[in-house]
Every structure is written in C-alpha cells, then in structure tokens.
Scaffold this motif. Structure first.
Motif, PDB file in Angstrom:
ATOM      1  N   SER A  37       0.773  -1.028   0.159  1.00  0.00           N
ATOM      2  CA  SER A  37      -0.115   0.091  -0.170  1.00  0.00           C
ATOM      3  C   SER A  37       0.692   1.153   0.168  1.00  0.00           C
ATOM      4  N   GLY A  38       2.145   1.323   0.590  1.00  0.00           N
ATOM      5  CA  GLY A  38       3.026   2.294   0.545  1.00  0.00           C
ATOM      6  C   GLY A  38       3.400   2.666  -0.858  1.00  0.00           C
ATOM      7  N   MET A  39       3.663   1.573  -1.463  1.00  0.00           N
ATOM      8  CA  MET A  39       4.261   1.955  -2.903  1.00  0.00           C
ATOM      9  C   MET A  39       2.966   2.246  -3.748  1.00  0.00           C
ATOM     10  N   ALA A  40       1.731   1.769  -3.620  1.00  0.00           N
ATOM     11  CA  ALA A  40       0.602   1.906  -4.603  1.00  0.00           C
ATOM     12  C   ALA A  40       0.114   3.443  -4.392  1.00  0.00           C
ATOM     13  N   VAL A  41      -0.001   3.887  -2.877  1.00  0.00           N
ATOM     14  CA  VAL A  41      -0.595   5.249  -2.608  1.00  0.00           C
ATOM     15  C   VAL A  41       0.609   6.200  -3.163  1.00  0.00           C
ATOM     16  N   TRP A  42       1.818   6.000  -2.612  1.00  0.00           N
ATOM     17  CA  TRP A  42       2.917   7.150  -3.293  1.00  0.00           C
ATOM     18  C   TRP A  42       3.052   7.197  -4.683  1.00  0.00           C
ATOM     19  N   GLY A  43       3.201   5.842  -5.246  1.00  0.00           N
ATOM     20  CA  GLY A  43       3.572   5.633  -6.809  1.00  0.00           C
ATOM     21  C   GLY A  43       2.189   6.240  -7.348  1.00  0.00           C
ATOM     22  N   GLY A  44       1.009   6.019  -7.043  1.00  0.00           N
ATOM     23  CA  GLY A  44      -0.277   6.660  -7.652  1.00  0.00           C
ATOM     24  C   GLY A  44       0.008   8.029  -7.384  1.00  0.00           C
ATOM     25  N   ALA A  45       0.288   8.675  -6.290  1.00  0.00           N
ATOM     26  CA  ALA A  45       0.327  10.385  -6.333  1.00  0.00           C
ATOM     27  C   ALA A  45       1.325  10.630  -7.213  1.00  0.00           C
ATOM     28  N   GLY A  46       2.638   9.756  -7.308  1.00  0.00           N
ATOM     29  CA  GLY A  46       3.509  10.419  -8.326  1.00  0.00           C
ATOM     30  C   GLY A  46       3.072  10.172 -10.030  1.00  0.00           C
ATOM     31  N   TRP A  47       2.425   9.057  -9.949  1.00  0.00           N
ATOM     32  CA  TRP A  47       1.562   8.892 -11.335  1.00  0.00           C
ATOM     33  C   TRP A  47       0.678  10.105 -11.834  1.00  0.00           C
ATOM     34  N   LEU A  48      -0.004  10.358 -10.850  1.00  0.00           N
ATOM     35  CA  LEU A  48      -1.143  11.592 -11.081  1.00  0.00           C
ATOM     36  C   LEU A  48      -0.411  12.844 -11.240  1.00  0.00           C
ATOM     37  N   LEU A  49       0.838  13.084 -10.554  1.00  0.00           N
ATOM     38  CA  LEU A  49       1.403  14.415 -10.487  1.00  0.00           C
ATOM     39  C   LEU A  49       2.358  14.596 -11.976  1.00  0.00           C
ATOM     40  N   ASP A  50       2.866  13.379 -12.386  1.00  0.00           N
ATOM     41  CA  ASP A  50       3.586  13.085 -13.940  1.00  0.00           C
ATOM     42  C   ASP A  50       2.261  13.679 -14.842  1.00  0.00           C
ATOM     43  N   PHE A  59       6.510   9.435 -10.909  1.00  0.00           N
ATOM     44  CA  PHE A  59       6.113   8.008 -10.705  1.00  0.00           C
ATOM     45  C   PHE A  59       7.405   7.211  -9.937  1.00  0.00           C
ATOM     46  N   PRO A  60       8.411   7.065 -10.414  1.00  0.00           N
ATOM     47  CA  PRO A  60       9.481   6.095  -9.671  1.00  0.00           C
ATOM     48  C   PRO A  60       9.979   6.783  -8.262  1.00  0.00           C
ATOM     49  N   VAL A  61      10.096   8.390  -8.108  1.00  0.00           N
ATOM     50  CA  VAL A  61      10.170   8.787  -6.829  1.00  0.00           C
ATOM     51  C   VAL A  61       9.244   8.486  -5.928  1.00  0.00           C
ATOM     52  N   GLY A  62       7.817   8.528  -6.388  1.00  0.00           N
ATOM     53  CA  GLY A  62       6.835   8.172  -5.363  1.00  0.00           C
ATOM     54  C   GLY A  62       6.699   6.709  -4.919  1.00  0.00           C
ATOM     55  N   ILE A  63       7.247   5.692  -6.078  1.00  0.00           N
ATOM     56  CA  ILE A  63       7.482   4.276  -5.455  1.00  0.00           C
ATOM     57  C   ILE A  63       8.551   4.202  -4.451  1.00  0.00           C
ATOM     58  N   ILE A  64       9.644   4.963  -4.656  1.00  0.00           N
ATOM     59  CA  ILE A  64      10.756   4.859  -3.896  1.00  0.00           C
ATOM     60  C   ILE A  64      10.289   5.405  -2.518  1.00  0.00           C
ATOM     61  N   PHE A  65       9.806   6.586  -2.647  1.00  0.00           N
ATOM     62  CA  PHE A  65       9.471   7.177  -1.259  1.00  0.00           C
ATOM     63  C   PHE A  65       8.354   6.532  -0.535  1.00  0.00           C
ATOM     64  N   GLY A  66       7.401   5.903  -1.171  1.00  0.00           N
ATOM     65  CA  GLY A  66       6.442   5.033  -0.525  1.00  0.00           C
ATOM     66  C   GLY A  66       7.078   3.787   0.208  1.00  0.00           C
ATOM     67  N   MET A  67       8.050   3.044  -0.487  1.00  0.00           N
ATOM     68  CA  MET A  67       8.388   1.974  -0.033  1.00  0.00           C
ATOM     69  C   MET A  67       9.317   2.224   1.363  1.00  0.00           C
ATOM     70  N   ALA A  68      10.323   3.609   1.193  1.00  0.00           N
ATOM     71  CA  ALA A  68      10.618   4.072   2.160  1.00  0.00           C
ATOM     72  C   ALA A  68       9.896   4.235   3.771  1.00  0.00           C
ATOM     73  N   VAL A  69       8.975   4.779   3.309  1.00  0.00           N
ATOM     74  CA  VAL A  69       8.015   5.238   4.600  1.00  0.00           C
ATOM     75  C   VAL A  69       7.317   3.904   5.032  1.00  0.00           C
ATOM     76  N   ALA A  70       6.978   3.076   4.148  1.00  0.00           N
ATOM     77  CA  ALA A  70       6.335   1.822   4.488  1.00  0.00           C
ATOM     78  C   ALA A  70       7.510   1.071   5.356  1.00  0.00           C
ATOM     79  N   ILE A  71       8.577   0.881   4.983  1.00  0.00           N
ATOM     80  CA  ILE A  71       9.745  -0.099   5.738  1.00  0.00           C
ATOM     81  C   ILE A  71       9.847   0.841   7.227  1.00  0.00           C
ATOM     82  N   TYR A  72       9.801   2.192   7.134  1.00  0.00           N
ATOM     83  CA  TYR A  72       9.909   2.959   8.323  1.00  0.00           C
ATOM     84  C   TYR A  72       8.753   2.505   9.198  1.00  0.00           C
ATOM     85  N   LEU A  73       7.447   2.456   8.659  1.00  0.00           N
ATOM     86  CA  LEU A  73       6.448   2.176   9.634  1.00  0.00           C
ATOM     87  C   LEU A  73       6.520   0.419  10.217  1.00  0.00           C
ATOM     88  N   VAL A  74       6.805  -0.070   9.413  1.00  0.00           N
ATOM     89  CA  VAL A  74       6.911  -1.435   9.681  1.00  0.00           C
ATOM     90  C   VAL A  74       8.114  -1.886  10.690  1.00  0.00           C
TER      91      VAL A  74
END
Length: 108
Positions: A37-50, A59-74
C-alpha cells in the motif's frame, strides 16, 4: 445486576484486556500489506503528478518514497523487541570498573 446495565445513554466501560498478539501469518500479511500500500499510494500520487505536469520523474520517486515510508512504519511497529524481564547485564563489576579476564594457570 443493576451495575451490569448502565443507565440509558451512558457508555458501558470496556473490560481491561491485554493487547492482542496476532499470529505469525497475520503479522506477515500486515507487513506485506503495508509495503504494497505504501508503494501504491505514493506511486499513484507520483503518477498523477506526472500526468498533470507531463513529466516522467515523480512516479518512480513516489514508489521509492512510498517503500521507504512503509519500511519505516513496519520497523516502528513490528521491529521493536521487548527488553528481557531480568535486569540489565553489563560487563562491569558493581563498582563500575571492568574486571580483568580470568586466565588458566600458565597462560597470559
């Protein structure tokens, strides 16, 4: 028995119970769900911004950022290990100085 039924409109107090520990599979599914969900939400936000800015970088920045935030939360939620119930053990003597290592007879 009257104390079991609160007056109309009053909130019934919750019973005190310890925090529920999930099974290993339940925790695993929660971790995977958080990562996806971290990748999907932030990747989706990046895709919309693109799409809005007509670029290809968010889009790739959003996916990487989403994964980093998700790893932190886990790690913040599931990575903490409870300290052992015994006292804290250190390699020092009660006076605070380190004790000398003990050697066998004839060894240095």
């Amino acid at each position: 028995m009257a104390e079991d039924n609160p007056a109309r409109g009053d909130a019934r107090p919750r019973p005190v119970s310890p925090a529920r520990q999930g099974s290993g599979a339940e925790t695993g599914y929660a971790v995977i769900g958080t990562l996806i969900s971290g990748m999907a939400v932030w990747g989706g936000a990046g895709w919309l911004l693109d799409q809005w800015l007509d670029t290809r970088v968010f889009f790739p920045v959003g996916i990487i950022f989403g994964m980093a935030v998700a790893i932190y939360l886990v790690v913040a939620r599931y990575g903490a290990v409870d300290p052992p119930s015994g006292g804290r053990r250190t390699g020092t003597t009660p006076g605070g100085r380190r004790s000398r290592p003990r050697t066998e007879k004839g060894q240095r």
